[in-house]
Design a protein around this motif. Structure first.
Motif, mmCIF file in Angstrom:
data_model
loop_
_atom_site.group_PDB
_atom_site.id
_atom_site.type_symbol
_atom_site.label_atom_id
_atom_site.label_comp_id
_atom_site.label_asym_id
_atom_site.label_seq_id
_atom_site.Cartn_x
_atom_site.Cartn_y
_atom_site.Cartn_z
ATOM 1 N N ALA A 74 0.837 -1.209 0.000
ATOM 2 C CA ALA A 74 0.000 0.000 0.000
ATOM 3 C C ALA A 74 0.871 1.257 0.000
ATOM 4 O O ALA A 74 0.610 2.203 -0.753
ATOM 5 N N ALA A 75 1.907 1.265 0.817
ATOM 6 C CA ALA A 75 2.798 2.424 0.904
ATOM 7 C C ALA A 75 3.597 2.609 -0.391
ATOM 8 O O ALA A 75 3.826 3.746 -0.823
ATOM 9 N N GLU A 76 4.021 1.509 -0.999
ATOM 10 C CA GLU A 76 4.759 1.607 -2.264
ATOM 11 C C GLU A 76 3.928 2.286 -3.346
ATOM 12 O O GLU A 76 4.477 2.992 -4.195
ATOM 13 N N LYS A 77 2.632 2.078 -3.327
ATOM 14 C CA LYS A 77 1.746 2.710 -4.307
ATOM 15 C C LYS A 77 1.422 4.156 -3.922
ATOM 16 O O LYS A 77 1.323 5.022 -4.775
ATOM 17 N N ARG A 78 1.220 4.426 -2.637
ATOM 18 C CA ARG A 78 0.750 5.723 -2.171
ATOM 19 C C ARG A 78 1.871 6.746 -1.983
ATOM 20 O O ARG A 78 1.745 7.909 -2.376
ATOM 21 N N PHE A 79 2.983 6.349 -1.362
ATOM 22 C CA PHE A 79 4.011 7.318 -0.988
ATOM 23 C C PHE A 79 4.579 8.117 -2.164
ATOM 24 O O PHE A 79 4.814 9.324 -2.022
ATOM 25 N N PRO A 80 4.832 7.509 -3.331
ATOM 26 C CA PRO A 80 5.346 8.326 -4.448
ATOM 27 C C PRO A 80 4.403 9.456 -4.863
ATOM 28 O O PRO A 80 4.860 10.481 -5.379
ATOM 29 N N LEU A 81 3.133 9.306 -4.607
ATOM 30 C CA LEU A 81 2.175 10.365 -4.907
ATOM 31 C C LEU A 81 2.295 11.533 -3.924
ATOM 32 O O LEU A 81 1.730 12.604 -4.152
ATOM 33 N N HIS A 82 3.042 11.302 -2.842
ATOM 34 C CA HIS A 82 3.238 12.318 -1.800
ATOM 35 C C HIS A 82 4.721 12.604 -1.589
ATOM 36 O O HIS A 82 5.173 12.848 -0.468
ATOM 37 N N GLY A 83 5.490 12.554 -2.681
ATOM 38 C CA GLY A 83 6.910 12.894 -2.604
ATOM 39 C C GLY A 83 7.784 11.807 -2.033
ATOM 40 O O GLY A 83 8.901 12.080 -1.596
ATOM 41 N N GLY A 84 7.324 10.573 -2.043
ATOM 42 C CA GLY A 84 8.134 9.458 -1.538
ATOM 43 C C GLY A 84 9.139 8.994 -2.575
ATOM 44 O O GLY A 84 8.771 8.605 -3.672
ATOM 45 N N ASN A 85 10.402 9.066 -2.231
ATOM 46 C CA ASN A 85 11.489 8.621 -3.095
ATOM 47 C C ASN A 85 12.001 7.290 -2.537
ATOM 48 O O ASN A 85 13.013 7.235 -1.851
ATOM 49 N N ILE A 86 11.249 6.226 -2.811
ATOM 50 C CA ILE A 86 11.558 4.908 -2.248
ATOM 51 C C ILE A 86 12.719 4.295 -3.024
ATOM 52 O O ILE A 86 12.578 3.956 -4.195
ATOM 53 N N ILE A 87 13.841 4.154 -2.346
ATOM 54 C CA ILE A 87 15.039 3.573 -2.968
ATOM 55 C C ILE A 87 15.013 2.056 -2.829
ATOM 56 O O ILE A 87 15.357 1.339 -3.761
ATOM 57 N N GLU A 88 14.617 1.583 -1.661
ATOM 58 C CA GLU A 88 14.577 0.146 -1.370
ATOM 59 C C GLU A 88 13.408 -0.160 -0.453
ATOM 60 O O GLU A 88 12.929 0.714 0.272
ATOM 61 N N THR A 89 12.990 -1.427 -0.476
ATOM 62 C CA THR A 89 11.983 -1.928 0.462
ATOM 63 C C THR A 89 12.530 -3.189 1.121
ATOM 64 O O THR A 89 13.394 -3.875 0.555
ATOM 65 N N PHE A 90 12.016 -3.460 2.302
ATOM 66 C CA PHE A 90 12.454 -4.635 3.057
ATOM 67 C C PHE A 90 11.315 -5.103 3.937
ATOM 68 O O PHE A 90 10.641 -4.289 4.564
ATOM 69 N N THR A 91 11.103 -6.397 3.971
ATOM 70 C CA THR A 91 10.112 -6.963 4.882
ATOM 71 C C THR A 91 10.752 -8.101 5.681
ATOM 72 O O THR A 91 11.573 -8.856 5.144
ATOM 73 N N LEU A 92 10.404 -8.172 6.941
ATOM 74 C CA LEU A 92 10.904 -9.226 7.819
ATOM 75 C C LEU A 92 9.713 -10.039 8.322
ATOM 76 O O LEU A 92 8.995 -9.612 9.222
ATOM 77 N N PRO A 93 9.481 -11.221 7.730
ATOM 78 C CA PRO A 93 8.382 -12.072 8.205
ATOM 79 C C PRO A 93 8.759 -12.759 9.522
ATOM 80 O O PRO A 93 9.940 -12.789 9.894
ATOM 81 N N PHE A 94 7.770 -13.309 10.181
ATOM 82 C CA PHE A 94 7.982 -14.069 11.415
ATOM 83 C C PHE A 94 8.942 -13.350 12.361
ATOM 84 O O PHE A 94 9.965 -13.885 12.766
ATOM 85 N N PHE A 95 8.591 -12.118 12.705
ATOM 86 C CA PHE A 95 9.464 -11.284 13.533
ATOM 87 C C PHE A 95 9.995 -12.029 14.753
ATOM 88 O O PHE A 95 11.186 -11.983 15.040
ATOM 89 N N ASN A 96 9.129 -12.714 15.472
ATOM 90 C CA ASN A 96 9.549 -13.365 16.721
ATOM 91 C C ASN A 96 10.568 -14.480 16.507
ATOM 92 O O ASN A 96 11.331 -14.801 17.420
ATOM 93 N N ASP A 97 10.608 -15.054 15.315
ATOM 94 C CA ASP A 97 11.588 -16.097 14.987
ATOM 95 C C ASP A 97 12.850 -15.529 14.348
ATOM 96 O O ASP A 97 13.896 -16.179 14.370
#
Length: 183
Positions: free
Chosen positions: A126-149
């Protein structure tokens, strides 16, 4: 380099704050500020409130922090597939400041984590689609699944070597982008 780290959560035990704080430790020679969404509590956005009372000082202060930074690290918590209410409200109010793009084209590492298998992927998308419309200069993205593990809470770092290496490469890339922008 001045880094503004934002955890899109108002939880006192936010796993996204833990992740974004860890990410800040991977930058060398940086001036770092980790903001707490609790410092930006304001009325829920309503056009009538804006007309009657103007933009809250907290939104202006949030925007000033963005403007005063060189790089943004944003780690979003996922509530029902999208932003937390605390983050969305700050985002909404900041977007109402005249003649400004919320993120002001600052280089951004956009992240999310969650206890489940998707690791906050819904809010990240959602943020990848929305932020560029509000001046978001997304260079990289990262997700960490299963935080507790995959995150060592005592050591305050990613324990999964593969995911840690992935984040380190992305931090290196955004550090390089900032170096290029300085020239």
């Amino acid at each position: 380099m001045k880094i503004l780290a934002i955890a899109g959560s108002n939880s006192d035990t936010s796993i996204n704050r833990q992740l974004v704080t860890y990410a800040t430790t991977l930058f060398e020679n940086a001036d770092i500020e980790v903001v707490d969404m609790n410092n930006f509590e304001m009325p829920i956005y309503k056009h009538q409130t804006q007309v009657e009372s103007g933009i809250p000082q907290e939104a202006i202060d949030f925007a000033a922090k963005i403007d005063d930074s060189d790089v943004l690290l944003v780690s979003l918590s996922e509530h029902n597939g999208t932003y937390s209410t605390a983050f969305k409200n700050v985002f909404d109010w900041t977007s109402r400041i005249k003649q400004r793009a919320v993120w002001n084209e600052k280089p951004m590492l956009l992240m999310a984590t969650a206890p489940g298998a998707r690791g906050g992927l819904g809010v990240l998308e959602a943020a990848e689609k929305r932020f560029p419309l509000h001046g978001g200069n997304i260079i990289e993205t990262f997700t960490l699944p299963f935080f507790n593990d995959n995150f060592d809470k005592e050591a305050q770092k990613i324990s999964n070597k593969e995911k840690d290496n992935e984040l380190r490469k992305k931090v290196s890339k955004i550090s390089s982008v900032e170096t290029i922008l300085e020239k």
